[in-house]
Design a protein around this motif. Structure first.
Motif, mmCIF file in Angstrom:
data_model
loop_
_atom_site.group_PDB
_atom_site.id
_atom_site.type_symbol
_atom_site.label_atom_id
_atom_site.label_comp_id
_atom_site.label_asym_id
_atom_site.label_seq_id
_atom_site.Cartn_x
_atom_site.Cartn_y
_atom_site.Cartn_z
ATOM 1 N N LEU A 18 0.831 -1.211 0.000
ATOM 2 C CA LEU A 18 0.000 0.000 0.000
ATOM 3 C C LEU A 18 0.866 1.261 0.000
ATOM 4 O O LEU A 18 0.611 2.202 -0.765
ATOM 5 C CB LEU A 18 -0.930 -0.007 1.222
ATOM 6 C CG LEU A 18 -1.990 -1.125 1.249
ATOM 7 C CD1 LEU A 18 -2.711 -1.142 2.592
ATOM 8 C CD2 LEU A 18 -2.977 -0.970 0.103
ATOM 9 N N ALA A 19 1.892 1.285 0.828
ATOM 10 C CA ALA A 19 2.748 2.474 0.951
ATOM 11 C C ALA A 19 3.483 2.742 -0.357
ATOM 12 O O ALA A 19 3.593 3.890 -0.802
ATOM 13 C CB ALA A 19 3.731 2.298 2.105
ATOM 14 N N ASP A 45 1.172 4.139 -2.952
ATOM 15 C CA ASP A 45 0.873 5.548 -2.674
ATOM 16 C C ASP A 45 1.984 6.449 -3.199
ATOM 17 O O ASP A 45 1.719 7.522 -3.739
ATOM 18 C CB ASP A 45 0.746 5.779 -1.155
ATOM 19 C CG ASP A 45 -0.595 5.277 -0.634
ATOM 20 O OD1 ASP A 45 -1.462 4.951 -1.469
ATOM 21 O OD2 ASP A 45 -0.756 5.209 0.607
ATOM 22 N N GLU A 75 12.669 1.956 9.705
ATOM 23 C CA GLU A 75 11.918 1.388 10.818
ATOM 24 C C GLU A 75 10.477 1.136 10.368
ATOM 25 O O GLU A 75 9.881 1.984 9.716
ATOM 26 C CB GLU A 75 11.955 2.408 11.958
ATOM 27 C CG GLU A 75 11.794 1.807 13.332
ATOM 28 C CD GLU A 75 11.966 2.894 14.378
ATOM 29 O OE1 GLU A 75 10.943 3.486 14.781
ATOM 30 O OE2 GLU A 75 13.118 3.166 14.760
ATOM 31 N N LYS A 76 9.951 -0.028 10.709
ATOM 32 C CA LYS A 76 8.551 -0.337 10.367
ATOM 33 C C LYS A 76 7.610 0.530 11.197
ATOM 34 O O LYS A 76 7.963 0.856 12.323
ATOM 35 C CB LYS A 76 8.270 -1.817 10.635
ATOM 36 C CG LYS A 76 8.862 -2.763 9.606
ATOM 37 C CD LYS A 76 8.439 -4.189 9.976
ATOM 38 C CE LYS A 76 9.173 -5.208 9.112
ATOM 39 N NZ LYS A 76 8.920 -6.578 9.567
ATOM 40 N N PRO A 77 6.412 0.872 10.751
ATOM 41 C CA PRO A 77 5.862 0.460 9.455
ATOM 42 C C PRO A 77 6.351 1.342 8.313
ATOM 43 O O PRO A 77 6.662 2.509 8.523
ATOM 44 C CB PRO A 77 4.354 0.637 9.678
ATOM 45 C CG PRO A 77 4.241 1.744 10.673
ATOM 46 C CD PRO A 77 5.455 1.643 11.557
ATOM 47 N N GLU A 83 4.291 6.058 3.053
ATOM 48 C CA GLU A 83 4.505 6.748 1.778
ATOM 49 C C GLU A 83 5.719 7.668 1.858
ATOM 50 O O GLU A 83 6.589 7.663 0.974
ATOM 51 C CB GLU A 83 3.237 7.568 1.429
ATOM 52 C CG GLU A 83 3.337 8.269 0.109
ATOM 53 C CD GLU A 83 2.105 9.138 -0.165
ATOM 54 O OE1 GLU A 83 1.088 9.014 0.555
ATOM 55 O OE2 GLU A 83 2.170 9.950 -1.106
ATOM 56 N N GLU A 84 5.808 8.427 2.963
ATOM 57 C CA GLU A 84 6.928 9.371 3.136
ATOM 58 C C GLU A 84 8.268 8.630 3.129
ATOM 59 O O GLU A 84 9.241 9.087 2.543
ATOM 60 C CB GLU A 84 6.804 10.151 4.451
ATOM 61 C CG GLU A 84 5.620 11.102 4.545
ATOM 62 C CD GLU A 84 4.299 10.368 4.764
ATOM 63 O OE1 GLU A 84 4.303 9.280 5.392
ATOM 64 O OE2 GLU A 84 3.255 10.859 4.269
#
Lengths: 383, 127
Positions: free
Chosen positions: B21-22, B25, B115-117, B120-121
């Motif tokens: 998803l990220a 985006d 680092e998770k999660p 988009e950035e």
């Protein structure tokens, strides 16, 4: 007259004749004696002559002997002469050698004199060193004592450090992983206009992550319970009865796997220990053997006990798929360590718990294994 | 222009969904491949002799069974330079342990640590 005279004369002549006869007789007797004397002397001379002959022979023999001796002496003399020459040569050599030795001796004496000085120096240094050594012995004893104290503290600290490392690891990886997911998923949920299928995917992900989070928290709780001072009191446990109870409790699992569990506890029938820990050890090791069985071979688990010195040793042996310890080594007991992702649903908790429980009771656990042959666990308990 | 290709290596499918998803985006036309088994991802990468796509970003988790992320990087090191140059490896971990970050920075085959999660950035910052 004539006639008388004649008769007288005759008588006189007769007398004269008688006398002469007598004289002759005497002379004859004397001659006979003298003769006898001569005969005797002759005989004596004969004897002497014989004796001289013998003496002569003897002398001749002695002469010959002396000549032989003389010849031998001549030879011996020559030999002595030769030996004398040899000895002179040797003496000449010895004189040279002697001179050499005298020279070497002089050198050695010089050297000795130097060594005497060096020796005195060393003796002095030695005495100094002995003083220093005596001081060091005292200092050492002090250090040994301090070291012992520190070693005890270090061992304790290392153990605590390991525990802390383990917790840091759990918190940074296993506890945070579901949290990171929840952060990401909840961020997504705030978005408007999410397609329905994605929304339900996110919902499922949230559910999985929360369940996972709960699991890790429960695991942490279990581990912390063992790490706390062991509060459950120890009790006498009969291995055979204990194993039978466990077998009964997981009867369905054993039947499902068509497994056989054999045990022999005749060498050490009982142990005084913490029952819940022993239960966890048996349960985890048996269920591991069932999880990591060879697909084509019915699982066979053998459990035996023995006594070694003052220790009771439990041995678990299976015919499972085994594990390559040259690759994973001690990590096999690590928390959340898994090595067979395709085989079973383990989460890397069982062996960590077993090891923690064994060690919290002052015992030791070790593993040996061969890929596709089986695995053995050996647990030592202080009895 | 060759599209960006993302390769996600993580045994956690929830993470892989979030990554997907990220990335979408941030880069709408990006290619995304995810592997839950690092060994399979390695097989894929080591066979990449044809693509010539130099814009492949690998997002690699550390804590996985069989191979850890570090095991993966060790195997990657053995690959041909040509192949290695096509991939930029980022460690993507839930770990907040500074030692993991340091280890990532010190490894010459690892470009960075995320680092998770993944958001988009964070994806944009890689471009």
């Amino acid at each position: 007259m004539d006639r008388i005279s004649k008769s007288d004369e005759l008588i006189n002549v007769n007398k004269e004749l008688a006398f002469q006869k007598e004289e002759k007789k005497q002379r004859a007797a004397e001659l006979a004696i003298a003769n006898k004397e001569l005969v005797f002397q002759n005989a004596e001379k004969g004897k002497r002559a014989e004796e001289l002959v013998i003496a002569n022979k003897e002398l001749l023999f002695q002469n010959e002997e002396k000549e032989k001796r003389a010849e031998e002496l001549v030879i011996a003399n020559k030999e002595l002469l030769f030996q004398n020459e040899e000895k002179e040569k040797r003496a000449a050599e010895l004189i040279i050698a002697n001179k050499e030795l005298v020279f070497q001796n002089a050198e050695r004496e010089k050297r000795d004199a130097e060594l005497v000085i060096a020796n005195k120096e060393l003796i002095f240094q030695n005495q100094e060193k002995e003083k220093r050594a005596a001081e060091l012995v005292i200092a050492n004893a002090e250090l040994v004592f301090q070291n012992d104290q520190k070693e005890k503290m270090t061992t304790d600290l290392i153990q605590r450090n390991k525990d802390l490392e383990q917790f840091t690891y759990i918190i940074s990886h296993n506890l945070r992983a579901p949290v990171a997911n929840i952060i990401g998923l909840s961020y997504r949920l705030q978005q408007t206009g999410l397609p329905d299928d994605l929304r339900s995917q996110i919902g499922a992900g949230l559910s999985t992550s929360v369940t996972k989070l709960d699991e890790v928290i429960r695991d942490l709780n279990d581990i912390l319970k063992i790490r706390q001072k062991v509060d459950e009191s120890k009790q006498l446990i009969n291995f055979a009865k204990f194993a039978a109870d466990i077998q009964l409790s997981i009867e369905k699992m054993i039947e499902h796997e068509k497994a056989v569990i054999l045990w022999n506890f005749t060498a050490a029938e009982e142990i005084v220990t913490i029952k819940s820990y022993l239960h966890s050890i048996f349960f985890n090791l048996i269920s591991n053997s069932l999880k990591y069985r060879q697909p084509a071979v019915p699982p066979m688990i053998k459990i035996t006990s023995s006594r070694e010195n003052d220790k009771i040793v439990l041995q678990f042996e299976d015919n499972g798929i085994g594990i390559d310890l040259s690759k994973v080594g001690e990590q096999v007991f690590g928390l959340y360590k898994r090595f067979h992702t395709d085989k079973a649903d383990g989460k890397g908790m069982g062996l960590y718990m077993v090891k923690t429980q064994v060690e919290s009771m002052g015992g030791k656990i070790s593993i040996s294994s061969e890929v596709n042959a089986g695995t053995q666990f050996r647990i030592e308990f202080n009895s | 222009m060759t599209p960006l290709q993302f390769i996600i290596i993580d045994n956690d499918p929830v993470n892989n969904l979030l990554c997907d998803l990220a990335i979408k985006d941030a880069v709408a036309d990006a290619g995304i491949l995810d592997f839950t088994e690092p060994v399979k991802a390695f097989e894929y990468i080591s066979k990449d002799t044809e693509s010539n796509n130099n814009k492949q970003i690998v997002l690699l988790d550390i804590n996985m069974p069989t191979w850890t992320g570090w095991d993966f990087v060790d195997h990657f090191e053995e690959l041909d330079e040509k192949i290695k140059n096509r991939f930029k490896i980022y460690i993507l971990s839930s770990s907040i342990d500074n030692n993991d970050k340091l280890r990532a920075v010190e490894n010459k085959n690892v470009v960075g640590y995320i680092e998770k999660p993944l958001t988009e950035e964070k994806v944009v910052s890689l471009l």
